[in-house]
Design an enzyme around this catalytic site. Sequence first.
Site, PDB file in Angstrom:
ATOM      1  CB  SER A 208      -0.955  -0.020   1.200  1.00 14.03           C
ATOM      2  OG  SER A 208      -1.848   1.063   1.151  1.00 14.03           O
TER       3      SER A 208
ATOM      4  CG  ASP B 206      -5.705  -5.658   2.526  1.00  8.11           C
ATOM      5  OD1 ASP B 206      -6.242  -6.762   2.757  1.00  8.11           O
ATOM      6  OD2 ASP B 206      -5.595  -5.174   1.388  1.00  8.11           O
TER       7      ASP B 206
END
Length: 344
Positions: free
Chosen positions: A158, A281
């Site tokens: 990310s 995540d």
Amino acid sequence: MAPIRVLIVDDSPTMRALLRHHLTSDPDIRVVGEAADPLDAREAIKNLDPHVVTLDVEMPNMNGLEFLARLMRLRPTPVVMVSTLTQKGADATLAALELGAVDCVGKPTGNEAGGFASLIEKVKVAAGARVKPVERPVSVAPDAGFSSAVEVVALGASTGGVEALLTILQTFPANCPPTVITQHMPASFTTSFAARLDRTCTPKVAEARDAEPLRQGHVYLAPGGTAHLKVMRAGAGLVCRLDASDLVSGHRPSVDALFSSVARSAGASAVGAILTGMGRDGAAGLLEMSRAGARTLGQDEASSTVYGMPRAASEAGAVQIQVPLERMGAAILRAASRRASEIA
């Protein structure tokens, strides 16, 4: 806790007012100044010492990329790029992320009220990010003698992932294992990012397509925003599946969705690596991979722009070994060739 000090840099008075409106709606953020061009911004940074700078790409006197390059070289500061969601804007923003910008947010279009929905969160993450002058790693010739013993490598990233993925994939040889990637990124940006990776890396890199077979020497990037990239078994091989179902772990595409599918489809014949990024995540999915017998790696704290996702995965017991970014590509290839003793 003292509020986060933000400097807004944009040549449009309307856009500066819109940014200020959104940012000051959060009591933890204080806009300490505004600048209409990089020359004003340079003085404002010296005088106001902001924690975070929001920066437009296209401005008079000096474009945002040139200014960013100088800023990161002389006075590294967390920067969130504010870009148009166009092809030109995507290309410029990716260049900014390579130069050291922490993250990006798209400008609202028309009467789009929620265009800056993620702005506050990204500014808060940027305030705690590790920024340093960008030092391109010494080029490492891909191992022409590499031989893979696994069916697939899965990577998740990310915030900070653009630099991390470039660094890793530039070490991959032309016959690398089939590699699947989920990178949190706006929908309009992943096409440009895949093209950028394809130009600079030896393997073939492209956005994943539904039902596409996984092939050696190919890298498949999840299309941004539209679907989860999953790996499924089809006969004796593996294929990409694009699943437009609900968000998983707050994201679509989700790293957890990718890793979980790899655990189910490839089991011990896989390698997974969780890279820099905010949130959790990927932690649960990487744990599934580890329990299925796959080799799992996590980027270490010192080299992560944001040590959120790797930390969560490590704390969950999903990471078998932590690796600094500059050694991650080689570590993944060693894991894929099953020379376990050499992973470290």
